[in-house]
Design an enzyme around this catalytic site. Structure first.
Site, PDB file in Angstrom:
ATOM      1  N   GLY A   8     -17.529 -40.758 -33.035  1.00  0.00           N
ATOM      2  CA  GLY A   8     -18.365 -39.593 -33.383  1.00  0.00           C
ATOM      3  C   GLY A   8     -19.102 -39.867 -34.684  1.00  0.00           C
ATOM      4  N   GLY A  11     -22.350 -38.052 -36.129  1.00  0.00           N
ATOM      5  CA  GLY A  11     -22.294 -36.626 -36.430  1.00  0.00           C
ATOM      6  C   GLY A  11     -22.353 -36.338 -37.921  1.00  0.00           C
ATOM      7  CD  GLN A  12     -21.978 -31.113 -41.320  1.00  0.00           C
ATOM      8  OE1 GLN A  12     -21.386 -30.497 -40.422  1.00  0.00           O
ATOM      9  NE2 GLN A  12     -22.200 -30.587 -42.505  1.00  0.00           N
ATOM     10  CG  ASP A  34     -21.839 -40.607 -31.609  1.00  0.00           C
ATOM     11  OD1 ASP A  34     -21.651 -40.032 -32.688  1.00  0.00           O
ATOM     12  OD2 ASP A  34     -22.020 -39.981 -30.536  1.00  0.00           O
ATOM     13  CB  ILE A  35     -21.343 -40.415 -26.518  1.00  0.00           C
ATOM     14  CG1 ILE A  35     -21.219 -40.534 -25.008  1.00  0.00           C
ATOM     15  CG2 ILE A  35     -22.428 -39.437 -26.931  1.00  0.00           C
ATOM     16  CD1 ILE A  35     -20.604 -39.330 -24.356  1.00  0.00           C
ATOM     17  CG  ASP A  50     -17.272 -40.973 -22.927  1.00  0.00           C
ATOM     18  OD1 ASP A  50     -16.602 -40.203 -23.666  1.00  0.00           O
ATOM     19  OD2 ASP A  50     -17.701 -40.647 -21.808  1.00  0.00           O
ATOM     20  CE1 TYR A 143     -14.292 -27.460 -33.198  1.00  0.00           C
ATOM     21  CE2 TYR A 143     -14.078 -25.537 -34.620  1.00  0.00           C
ATOM     22  CZ  TYR A 143     -14.223 -26.895 -34.467  1.00  0.00           C
ATOM     23  OH  TYR A 143     -14.307 -27.710 -35.576  1.00  0.00           O
ATOM     24  CE  LYS A 147     -11.414 -29.287 -34.165  1.00  0.00           C
ATOM     25  NZ  LYS A 147     -11.470 -30.754 -34.177  1.00  0.00           N
ATOM     26  CB  ILE A 173     -18.313 -29.814 -43.784  1.00  0.00           C
ATOM     27  CG1 ILE A 173     -16.781 -29.876 -43.638  1.00  0.00           C
ATOM     28  CG2 ILE A 173     -18.820 -30.959 -44.657  1.00  0.00           C
ATOM     29  CD1 ILE A 173     -16.245 -31.157 -43.056  1.00  0.00           C
TER      30      ILE A 173
HETATM   31  P1  NAD Z   1     -20.876 -33.301 -34.972  1.00  0.00           P
HETATM   32  O1  NAD Z   1     -21.093 -32.425 -33.773  1.00  0.00           O
HETATM   33  O2  NAD Z   1     -21.896 -33.352 -36.038  1.00  0.00           O
HETATM   34  O3  NAD Z   1     -20.566 -34.785 -34.498  1.00  0.00           O
HETATM   35  C1  NAD Z   1     -19.775 -35.088 -33.390  1.00  0.00           C
HETATM   36  C2  NAD Z   1     -20.230 -36.430 -32.839  1.00  0.00           C
HETATM   37  O4  NAD Z   1     -19.421 -36.734 -31.690  1.00  0.00           O
HETATM   38  C3  NAD Z   1     -21.688 -36.457 -32.365  1.00  0.00           C
HETATM   39  O5  NAD Z   1     -22.400 -37.495 -32.992  1.00  0.00           O
HETATM   40  C4  NAD Z   1     -21.587 -36.680 -30.862  1.00  0.00           C
HETATM   41  O6  NAD Z   1     -22.631 -37.482 -30.331  1.00  0.00           O
HETATM   42  C5  NAD Z   1     -20.249 -37.373 -30.744  1.00  0.00           C
HETATM   43  N1  NAD Z   1     -19.666 -37.261 -29.414  1.00  0.00           N
HETATM   44  C6  NAD Z   1     -19.744 -36.227 -28.549  1.00  0.00           C
HETATM   45  N2  NAD Z   1     -19.117 -36.518 -27.404  1.00  0.00           N
HETATM   46  C7  NAD Z   1     -18.626 -37.769 -27.532  1.00  0.00           C
HETATM   47  C8  NAD Z   1     -17.886 -38.621 -26.684  1.00  0.00           C
HETATM   48  N3  NAD Z   1     -17.514 -38.242 -25.461  1.00  0.00           N
HETATM   49  N4  NAD Z   1     -17.540 -39.845 -27.155  1.00  0.00           N
HETATM   50  C9  NAD Z   1     -17.904 -40.255 -28.390  1.00  0.00           C
HETATM   51  N5  NAD Z   1     -18.616 -39.487 -29.245  1.00  0.00           N
HETATM   52  C10 NAD Z   1     -18.977 -38.255 -28.810  1.00  0.00           C
HETATM   53  O7  NAD Z   1     -19.454 -32.851 -35.585  1.00  0.00           O
HETATM   54  P2  NAD Z   1     -18.969 -32.951 -37.108  1.00  0.00           P
HETATM   55  O8  NAD Z   1     -19.444 -31.744 -37.806  1.00  0.00           O
HETATM   56  O9  NAD Z   1     -19.255 -34.285 -37.661  1.00  0.00           O
HETATM   57  O10 NAD Z   1     -17.399 -32.759 -36.885  1.00  0.00           O
HETATM   58  C11 NAD Z   1     -16.530 -33.851 -36.706  1.00  0.00           C
HETATM   59  C12 NAD Z   1     -15.115 -33.313 -36.522  1.00  0.00           C
HETATM   60  O11 NAD Z   1     -14.760 -32.492 -37.642  1.00  0.00           O
HETATM   61  C13 NAD Z   1     -14.932 -32.448 -35.273  1.00  0.00           C
HETATM   62  O12 NAD Z   1     -13.644 -32.662 -34.748  1.00  0.00           O
HETATM   63  C14 NAD Z   1     -15.010 -31.048 -35.818  1.00  0.00           C
HETATM   64  O13 NAD Z   1     -14.278 -30.163 -35.016  1.00  0.00           O
HETATM   65  C15 NAD Z   1     -14.356 -31.210 -37.175  1.00  0.00           C
HETATM   66  N6  NAD Z   1     -14.758 -30.159 -38.123  1.00  0.00           N
HETATM   67  C16 NAD Z   1     -16.036 -30.096 -38.575  1.00  0.00           C
HETATM   68  C17 NAD Z   1     -16.412 -29.085 -39.457  1.00  0.00           C
HETATM   69  C18 NAD Z   1     -17.809 -28.980 -39.998  1.00  0.00           C
HETATM   70  O14 NAD Z   1     -18.123 -28.033 -40.736  1.00  0.00           O
HETATM   71  N7  NAD Z   1     -18.688 -29.922 -39.712  1.00  0.00           N
HETATM   72  C19 NAD Z   1     -15.454 -28.124 -39.862  1.00  0.00           C
HETATM   73  C20 NAD Z   1     -14.179 -28.196 -39.342  1.00  0.00           C
HETATM   74  C21 NAD Z   1     -13.816 -29.239 -38.491  1.00  0.00           C
END
Ligand code: NAD
Length: 321
Positions: A8, A11-12, A34-35, A50, A143, A147, A173
């Site tokens: 992942g 992602g953010q 990432d996917i 994936d 969600y 968790k 975040i």
């Molecule tokens: P995001 O949605 O920005 O990134 C998730 C990434 O996972 C994406 O780049 C997506 O392409 C990738 N992804 C989706 N399906 C996939 C698959 N099957 N295989 C591989 N990659 C895949 O999420 P984020 O904000 O970076 O969050 C990351 C983790 O932190 C998550 O578990 C989220 O629940 C947790 N989290 C985030 C926050 C926040 O504020 N950002 C707060 C609490 C918890």
């Protein structure tokens, strides 16, 4: 020497974790995945993967001699409500695939350290407003349910199979490098972009919706600090409360207005309000501080100043393009 896989990574959080870990361990030892085919943030090593394909994941771990995995792939709170079954499958099976591979590697004498994030969404309407580490947890979103189940699985795999899994209940975040992924706290990022474009920001949460938040540098520091802590200090294997700052949209808008007096905000709560109302307002992170020395550093004013400076750069770049 550690070999690190981040799932992942586009992602953010992943986009920032990859560079922090590359700095610490050397870019050649950090594999971003990432996917999609795109290596969005210029990682030195990138693999298309994936997380639901357990065989491919196990092969990559074996071939690369991976010693640490950060499993960040998930559907977040707001996006998850639009596709609950997809959210459940990705969030649960993704974690289970990693935990199973880690279990197999413990048995094979090649242990794999796992990081998996939980969230404030694991709490619910009957959790006290300042959520203790151990509290009533009755999440209402798919969600949050995933968790909470994930936290129980982490503790189970540690207790039953000796898997070295570590977790943080991240607050919302705030960051500027990559767009947020569809969560309920995304307003606290979008507001900066609107403010700097001279637009009135229409907030999807009401003015008094106080939520726990954390600035990205603190979130990354907490993550790496927990992963680097000696195993005996990591006494909680479900997930640790980690606090940053708590504020509501009115307070955040006020802090922005102090720097940009012309900024205006309007309120138009949507379905995300209901999710936010079920979450605590702050987190008690005493156990993280006691067990592995966590201490947040970034306050609201410092975060606002840094966000404005950095989001300005991307707004300027978009104007020039
Ligand atoms: P995001 O949605 O920005 O990134 C998730 C990434 O996972 C994406 O780049 C997506 O392409 C990738 N992804 C989706 N399906 C996939 C698959 N099957 N295989 C591989 N990659 C895949 O999420 P984020 O904000 O970076 O969050 C990351 C983790 O932190 C998550 O578990 C989220 O629940 C947790 N989290 C985030 C926050 C926040 O504020 N950002 C707060 C609490 C918890």
């Amino acid at each position: 020497m550690e070999r690190i896989l981040i799932i992942g990574a586009n992602g953010q959080i992943g986009s920032e974790l990859v560079s922090a870990l590359a700095q610490q361990h050397g870019a050649a030892n950090v594999i971003a995945s990432d996917i999609g085919a795109d290596n969005l943030y210029g990682a030195a090593r990138y693999a298309r993967l994936d997380v639901l394909d357990k065989d491919a994941l196990a092969r990559l771990v074996e071939q690369e001699g991976v010693t640490q995995v950060y499993q960040l792939a998930a559907l977040l709170s707001a996006t998850g409500e639009k596709a609950p079954l997809k959210a459940w499958t990705l969030n649960m099976d993704g974690l289970l695939n990693i935990l199973e591979i880690a279990r197999e590697r413990v048995e094979a004498g090649k242990p794999l350290k796992v990081f998996w994030p939980s969230s404030i969404a694991a709490f619910g309407p009957n959790t006290p407003g300042d959520a203790p580490q151990y509290a009533v947890m009755d999440p209402t979103s798919i969600y949050g349910i995933s968790k909470l189940a994930g936290e129980r699985l982490c503790e189970y795999y540690h207790a039953k199979y000796g898997v070295d899994v570590r977790s943080i209940r991240y607050p919302g975040i705030i960051s500027f490098k990559s767009p947020p992924g569809g969560g309920t706290t995304d307003y606290a990022i979008a507001i900066f972009h609107a403010a700097l474009k001279g637009e009135t920001y229409e907030c999807f949460l009401g003015p008094d919706t106080t939520l726990p938040m954390i600035y990205m540098p603190d979130a990354i520091r907490a993550t790496i600090q927990l992963m680097d802590a000696p195993g005996e200090q990591v006494k909680i294997r479900s997930s640790y409360n980690v606090a940053g700052v708590s504020f509501n949209p009115r307070e955040l808008a006020g802090a922005i207005k102090a720097k940009l007096p012309a900024f205006e905000i309007a309120y138009k709560p949507d379905s995300r309000q209901q999710i936010a109302d079920s979450w605590p307002k702050s987190l008690d992170d005493e156990r993280a501080r006691q067990d592995w020395g966590w201490q947040s550093r970034v306050g609201v004013d410092e975060m606002v100043a840094d966000m404005l400076a950095n989001v300005q750069v991307s707004v300027d770049a978009a104007v020039q393009a």
